[in-house]
Enzyme design. Structure first.
Site, PDB file in Angstrom:
ATOM      1  N   TYR A 163       2.474   2.861   3.301  1.00  0.00           N
ATOM      2  CA  TYR A 163       3.755   2.326   3.770  1.00  0.00           C
ATOM      3  C   TYR A 163       4.885   2.665   2.808  1.00  0.00           C
ATOM      4  O   TYR A 163       5.988   3.005   3.241  1.00  0.00           O
ATOM      5  CB  TYR A 163       3.662   0.815   3.997  1.00  0.00           C
ATOM      6  CG  TYR A 163       2.958   0.474   5.288  1.00  0.00           C
ATOM      7  CD1 TYR A 163       3.576   0.705   6.511  1.00  0.00           C
ATOM      8  CD2 TYR A 163       1.688  -0.077   5.292  1.00  0.00           C
ATOM      9  CE1 TYR A 163       2.944   0.402   7.706  1.00  0.00           C
ATOM     10  CE2 TYR A 163       1.049  -0.387   6.483  1.00  0.00           C
ATOM     11  CZ  TYR A 163       1.668  -0.147   7.685  1.00  0.00           C
ATOM     12  OH  TYR A 163       1.045  -0.441   8.867  1.00  0.00           O
ATOM     13  N   ALA A 164       4.645   2.568   1.514  1.00  0.00           N
ATOM     14  CA  ALA A 164       5.688   2.872   0.518  1.00  0.00           C
ATOM     15  C   ALA A 164       6.214   4.297   0.691  1.00  0.00           C
ATOM     16  O   ALA A 164       7.417   4.542   0.572  1.00  0.00           O
ATOM     17  CB  ALA A 164       5.143   2.680  -0.893  1.00  0.00           C
ATOM     18  N   ARG A 165       5.335   5.216   1.029  1.00  0.00           N
ATOM     19  CA  ARG A 165       5.734   6.617   1.219  1.00  0.00           C
ATOM     20  C   ARG A 165       6.572   6.820   2.480  1.00  0.00           C
ATOM     21  O   ARG A 165       7.136   7.881   2.693  1.00  0.00           O
ATOM     22  CB  ARG A 165       4.497   7.513   1.263  1.00  0.00           C
ATOM     23  CG  ARG A 165       3.779   7.565  -0.064  1.00  0.00           C
ATOM     24  CD  ARG A 165       2.368   8.114   0.093  1.00  0.00           C
ATOM     25  NE  ARG A 165       1.577   7.764  -1.062  1.00  0.00           N
ATOM     26  CZ  ARG A 165       1.107   8.638  -1.933  1.00  0.00           C
ATOM     27  NH1 ARG A 165       1.348   9.930  -1.792  1.00  0.00           N
ATOM     28  NH2 ARG A 165       0.379   8.233  -2.958  1.00  0.00           N
TER      29      ARG A 165
ATOM     30  N   TYR B 296      -0.660 -25.080  -8.832  1.00  0.00           N
ATOM     31  CA  TYR B 296       0.204 -25.209  -7.659  1.00  0.00           C
ATOM     32  C   TYR B 296      -0.194 -26.452  -6.859  1.00  0.00           C
ATOM     33  O   TYR B 296       0.655 -27.204  -6.385  1.00  0.00           O
ATOM     34  CB  TYR B 296       0.096 -23.945  -6.802  1.00  0.00           C
ATOM     35  CG  TYR B 296       1.192 -23.823  -5.780  1.00  0.00           C
ATOM     36  CD1 TYR B 296       2.435 -23.300  -6.127  1.00  0.00           C
ATOM     37  CD2 TYR B 296       0.995 -24.213  -4.463  1.00  0.00           C
ATOM     38  CE1 TYR B 296       3.457 -23.189  -5.187  1.00  0.00           C
ATOM     39  CE2 TYR B 296       2.000 -24.101  -3.525  1.00  0.00           C
ATOM     40  CZ  TYR B 296       3.234 -23.593  -3.893  1.00  0.00           C
ATOM     41  OH  TYR B 296       4.243 -23.484  -2.963  1.00  0.00           O
TER      42      TYR B 296
ATOM     43  N   LYS C 161       0.838  -1.200   0.000  1.00  0.00           N
ATOM     44  CA  LYS C 161       0.000   0.000   0.000  1.00  0.00           C
ATOM     45  C   LYS C 161       0.875   1.253   0.000  1.00  0.00           C
ATOM     46  O   LYS C 161       1.948   1.281   0.596  1.00  0.00           O
ATOM     47  CB  LYS C 161      -0.932  -0.013   1.220  1.00  0.00           C
ATOM     48  CG  LYS C 161      -2.006  -1.081   1.101  1.00  0.00           C
ATOM     49  CD  LYS C 161      -2.983  -1.046   2.233  1.00  0.00           C
ATOM     50  CE  LYS C 161      -3.826   0.180   2.298  1.00  0.00           C
ATOM     51  NZ  LYS C 161      -4.936   0.282   1.369  1.00  0.00           N
ATOM     52  N   SER C 162       0.372   2.288  -0.621  1.00  0.00           N
ATOM     53  CA  SER C 162       1.146   3.521  -0.775  1.00  0.00           C
ATOM     54  C   SER C 162       1.459   4.198   0.559  1.00  0.00           C
ATOM     55  O   SER C 162       2.484   4.854   0.698  1.00  0.00           O
ATOM     56  CB  SER C 162       0.422   4.503  -1.699  1.00  0.00           C
ATOM     57  OG  SER C 162      -0.808   4.909  -1.140  1.00  0.00           O
TER      58      SER C 162
ATOM     59  N   GLU D 242       6.702  -9.985   3.566  1.00  0.00           N
ATOM     60  CA  GLU D 242       8.037  -9.535   3.957  1.00  0.00           C
ATOM     61  C   GLU D 242       8.048  -8.022   3.911  1.00  0.00           C
ATOM     62  O   GLU D 242       7.614  -7.410   2.933  1.00  0.00           O
ATOM     63  CB  GLU D 242       9.097 -10.100   3.014  1.00  0.00           C
ATOM     64  CG  GLU D 242      10.515  -9.773   3.440  1.00  0.00           C
ATOM     65  CD  GLU D 242      11.115  -8.584   2.717  1.00  0.00           C
ATOM     66  OE1 GLU D 242      12.027  -7.941   3.286  1.00  0.00           O
ATOM     67  OE2 GLU D 242      10.694  -8.284   1.602  1.00  0.00           O
TER      68      GLU D 242
ATOM     69  N   GLN E 126      -0.303 -23.333   3.807  1.00  0.00           N
ATOM     70  CA  GLN E 126       0.476 -22.789   4.927  1.00  0.00           C
ATOM     71  C   GLN E 126      -0.403 -21.963   5.858  1.00  0.00           C
ATOM     72  O   GLN E 126      -1.313 -21.283   5.431  1.00  0.00           O
ATOM     73  CB  GLN E 126       1.669 -21.976   4.425  1.00  0.00           C
ATOM     74  CG  GLN E 126       1.326 -20.669   3.764  1.00  0.00           C
ATOM     75  CD  GLN E 126       2.549 -19.988   3.141  1.00  0.00           C
ATOM     76  OE1 GLN E 126       3.574 -20.591   2.910  1.00  0.00           O
ATOM     77  NE2 GLN E 126       2.408 -18.720   2.880  1.00  0.00           N
TER      78      GLN E 126
END
Length: 188
Positions: A114-116, A170, A111-112, A137, A180
């Site tokens: 966090y990216a910012r 898969y 999401k932007s 991650e 998982q």
């Protein structure tokens, strides 16, 4: 190949249990405070980060080796947030459990919000007929500690539908991360 809309996502979640728990609309705040949004968006689904974190540490001077990974390289934390040290990374998982249809491939992007802040979210594609909690991650690319919030939006999953089903899914090839649960470390 086509990108799927909010209507398709709601239908697949309801009829096929594709995402559980599922939020059919975008959630932006609760009564007490603002949240980083999660739930169905126009052409994707904003997943939440659970409260289970594994913060990478070099206290044992281990080498990061994907074929022989040392689980002692992480400190486990269960909390409503996680502080990632400068230039470090942490693992977490989604709150949501996914069941990807045979003719769908997903791409997941951070999401932007966090990216910012210099926080990169890395997730590999969710392949046709994969299911499980998504391991996330987080890389803190800054020279300051970074905070990640549990039970709030962290990344957006985009669903791509093929005109035909894949020959081998898969599930068919018994992928090592099938089904998982929890934060899953690398498997050789």
């Amino acid at each position: 190949m086509s990108i799927k809309s909010d209507q398709w996502i709601r239908k697949m979640a309801k009829e096929n249990g594709m995402i559980e728990p599922f939020e059919p609309f975008q959630v932006k705040k609760n009564k007490a405070e603002k949240l980083i949004s999660y739930g169905t968006s126009s052409y994707g689904y904003d997943v939440r980060c659970s409260d289970e974190f594994k913060i990478f540490t070099n206290v044992h001077s281990s080498t990061v080796d994907p074929k022989k990974f040392d689980p002692n390289s992480f400190v486990d934390i269960k909390a409503d947030h996680c502080i990632i040290p400068p230039n470090a990374f942490a693992l977490a998982r989604t709150v949501e459990y996914f069941r990807i249809p045979r003719n769908i491939l997903t791409i997941c992007l951070g999401k932007s919000t966090y990216a910012r802040c210099g926080i990169i979210v890395n997730v590999t594609p969710l392949e046709p007929e994969w299911e499980g909690h998504v391991t996330l991650e987080f890389s803190n690319t800054t020279n300051l500690p970074a905070k990640i919030y549990a039970n709030e939006g962290i990344a957006q999953v985009i669903f791509l539908e093929s005109d035909e089903e894949c020959e081998t899914s898969y599930k068919d090839r018994s992928g090592k991360y099938q089904g998982q649960r929890g934060v899953t470390l690398p498997k050789a």
